[in-house]
Design an enzyme around this catalytic site. Sequence first.
Site, PDB file in Angstrom:
ATOM      1  N   ASP A 160       0.840  -1.201   0.000  1.00 47.39           N
ATOM      2  CA  ASP A 160       0.000   0.000   0.000  1.00 47.39           C
ATOM      3  C   ASP A 160       0.878   1.256   0.000  1.00 47.39           C
ATOM      4  OD1 ASP A 160      -2.448  -1.661   0.531  1.00 47.39           O
ATOM      5  OD2 ASP A 160      -1.290  -2.100   2.317  1.00 47.39           O
ATOM      6  N   HIS A 188      -4.680  -3.247   6.298  1.00 44.71           N
ATOM      7  CA  HIS A 188      -4.473  -3.542   4.875  1.00 44.71           C
ATOM      8  C   HIS A 188      -5.828  -3.948   4.296  1.00 44.71           C
ATOM      9  CE1 HIS A 188      -2.925  -4.931   1.107  1.00 44.71           C
ATOM     10  NE2 HIS A 188      -3.334  -6.160   1.327  1.00 44.71           N
TER      11      HIS A 188
END
Length: 329
Positions: A160, A188
């Site tokens: 990410d 996440h």
Amino acid sequence: MSTTPIKVAVTGAAGNIGYSLLFRIASGALFGQDQPVELRLLEITPALKALEGVVMELDDSAFPTLAGVEIGDDPTKVFDGVNHALLVGARPRGPGMERGDLLEANGGIFAPQGKALNEVAADDIKVTVTGNPANTNALIAQSNAPDIPSSRFSALTRLDHNRAIAQLAAKTGATVADIKKMTIWGNHSATQYPDLFHAEVKGQNAAELVNDQEWLEGTYIPTVAKRGAAIIDARGASSAASAASATIDHARDWQLGTAEGDWTSMSVVSDGSYDVPEGLISSFPVTVKDGEWTIVQGLEIDEFSRGKIDASVKELEGERDTVKKLGLI
Ligand code: NAD
Ligand code: LMR
């Protein structure tokens, strides 16, 4: 550098991420060209034959840094004496699923693996969970390994982080190397919060440089947070090479340290920093020195960021409560 090989366990080694990850590790991308590595590869029994084929390919690559490979389906044998455990093996999500939908299918994998690490891993073990839902799977493994310090368990939000840097570089015309101090906060998952208010582009504050709250809220945050789903939609399978690359970045920085004047994003056990409840495995800005991570302190969190962080943390609390009910922690 030591000539004693660092022992790296990879689970789900015959899977898609494994097929990229193993070759990067073996080629020296993780610890450098002077550091031998030994691979310990765990798979479920039906996948061992496929894994044997992957090992044949590792042999055929003649990597000078690869000191040995062992494979098996018993975590207490494969994890024996390992210094790093990269827990990748788990079922990926398909179209229309959220990563949290995998809790029931995948949660059960991480309790026995945590117990096995507790029993046989090396004293300096560092555990990185990539398999989804990564944060809560890491919590499950950590809860089942009472003799290993909780700081040795982490989950991957580096993918990410890298996505957030790439999107910001594209928007500002900068290179990815120009961007520092990116942070992913929280889970996440689609609730993660990529924070531009502390990031810098060539030393300039990224939010001020972009100066476009509508783009930030309407384009940037959702593009980063939903990138995994966009890849599943386009590829028909979840991200693999970029996930392997991020797993390498994460474990390398944890072993070798973060760069001076920068930090990275890692999901680690909260000590209550930034009002994230103690014990949750949540993503923070961290620096690493001598193999130990530290959460960057003292960042000002405005109302907008506070709301985003709180929403993601709330989701993590919900996942924790679910796995508690399932008896996994
Ligand atoms: P894959 O299905 O190609 O491979 C998974 C492998 O894990 C399979 O070979 C399977 O046999 C193995 N496995 C299943 N249970 C196991 C167990 N108990 N012990 C050892 N091995 C086991 O999946 P993939 O594409 O490699 O993805 C793996 C996981 O990583 C998925 O959960 C996926 O969602 C996740 N992922 C996470 C990120 C992240 O940024 N955190 C990014 C991409 C993918
Ligand atoms: C990703 O972010 O690419 C992975 O977590 C896979 C997924 O399910 O999105």
